[in-house]
Motif scaffolding. Structure first.
Motif, PDB file in Angstrom:
ATOM      1  N   SER A  37       0.804  -1.224   0.000  1.00  0.00           N
ATOM      2  CA  SER A  37       0.000   0.000   0.000  1.00  0.00           C
ATOM      3  C   SER A  37       0.837   1.275   0.000  1.00  0.00           C
ATOM      4  O   SER A  37       0.302   2.361  -0.228  1.00  0.00           O
ATOM      5  CB  SER A  37      -0.919   0.013   1.228  1.00  0.00           C
ATOM      6  N   HIS A  91      -2.442   6.079  10.246  1.00  0.00           N
ATOM      7  CA  HIS A  91      -2.672   6.165   8.812  1.00  0.00           C
ATOM      8  C   HIS A  91      -4.165   6.046   8.509  1.00  0.00           C
ATOM      9  O   HIS A  91      -4.896   5.338   9.205  1.00  0.00           O
ATOM     10  CB  HIS A  91      -1.922   5.051   8.068  1.00  0.00           C
ATOM     11  N   ARG A 143       2.355   2.318   2.705  1.00  0.00           N
ATOM     12  CA  ARG A 143       2.240   2.864   4.055  1.00  0.00           C
ATOM     13  C   ARG A 143       3.609   3.082   4.698  1.00  0.00           C
ATOM     14  O   ARG A 143       3.832   4.064   5.388  1.00  0.00           O
ATOM     15  CB  ARG A 143       1.397   1.904   4.905  1.00  0.00           C
TER      16      ARG A 143
END
Length: 323
Positions: free
Chosen positions: A166, A304, A168
């Motif tokens: 992702s 997040h 992240r």
């Protein structure tokens, strides 16, 4: 290279706020499996959603910057997160003293190879090159030297969720061999400076994680991440997942290594009907997960945002009465 700078961690907050665990009858998670999502707004009356700790159940730990578990017995592990830049390592002594005073058996230290100041962060490629070149060896060595002076048994978890795609984390999604080389390099430093420290390899639990396995000699424990967010389940799966259903994929992928397995990060949020199965079964021993030894609750708001514009879920066990 940026040097280590002082910034206090909120690792061992002294707040001792305790609310009563919701009065929930003991049930098997099987009773909750396959619950269809309700499109109406979830009913929420639970103001303390901490997991029920079962006698003879799975051990329990917590990352607890708010101190909600400070006075709770039977918390085996005090968890904390540590960037390897812009941090005052003396805060590890504070966390150690906090854990010792409360009879906690372990310190689980997640070392994140970046700065928490977004303006200092490198690109993924830049970070990979500098780690593999040895530019950050001094940072890891300083952390390991401090660990060697602590009284609590320590578990080091470096560069978690490495298979996540992702974006992240800056270290996630690297070429697997590059990650393995970096992981081994850092854990070799830990072993040199703090012998006896246990090493936790901690994927998210996604397909493809096997490519990042660094080898049996570099893994004492395997840690997984397991989160349950009601609205996300409805949008992504069209059903409400239980703790067991959320754990199963990752557990099955790592069980073959024969290592003790932890849920290194646990959190859940939603209405009462969604959360009760998680509350009641997260520390329940289940035959489907014989190697599961401990679950560690992430007692804070997510840092997040989640997909589907769901924002940053609040995993904290205590819900403010003002909300």
């Amino acid at each position: 290279m940026k040097k280590l700078m002082k910034k206090n961690l909120s690792t061992a907050a002294i707040a001792l706020l305790l609310l009563c665990v919701a009065d929930l009858p003991g049930r098997s998670e099987v009773q909750y499996a396959g619950i269809a999502p309700n499109p109406a707004a979830p009913v929420r009356t639970i103001i303390d959603k901490r997991p029920v700790l079962h006698a003879e159940g799975i051990k329990f730990g917590a990352y607890d910057p708010h101190g909600d578990f400070g006075a709770q017995a039977n918390v085996a592990t005090e968890a904390l997160f540590l960037p390897w830049e812009d941090v005052d390592l003396e805060t590890l002594r504070v966390a150690d003293a906090y854990a010792q005073a409360r009879g906690r058996r372990n310190l689980l230290i997640t070392v994140e190879p970046w700065s928490w100041d977004v303006d200092w962060r490198l690109t993924s490629a830049e970070l990979r090159a500098k780690v593999l070149r040895g530019d950050y060896d001094v940072n890891m060595r300083a952390i390991a030297q401090m660990i060697s002076a602590l009284k609590s048994p320590v578990i080091v978890r470096w560069g978690q969720e490495m298979e996540d795609k992702s974006g992240r984390f800056s270290w996630s999604g690297w070429n697997p061999q590059d990650y393995i080389t970096a992981y081994r390099r850092m854990m070799d430093i830990v072993r040199q400076e703090a012998p006896g420290t246990e090493l936790m390899w901690s994927p998210k639990g996604e397909p493809g994680l096997q490519a990042y396995y660094p080898g049996d000699d570099y893994v004492d424990l395997v840690g997984l991440s397991v989160f349950g967010l009601q609205r996300y389940d409805e949008l992504a799966y069209n059903e409400h997942r239980t703790f067991s259903e959320a754990l199963k994929q990752g557990y099955d992928l790592v069980a073959g290594y024969g290592k003790p397995i932890w849920v290194a990060e646990l959190g859940y949020e939603g209405g009462d009907a969604y959360m009760k199965p998680w509350i009641e079964t997260a520390t329940l021993k289940q035959s489907a997960f014989p190697n599961l030894q401990e679950v560690v609750y992430f007692n804070d708001r997510d840092v997040h945002a989640w997909p589907f514009n769901l924002g940053r879920p609040d995993w904290r066990v205590v819900k403010s009465l003002a909300n």
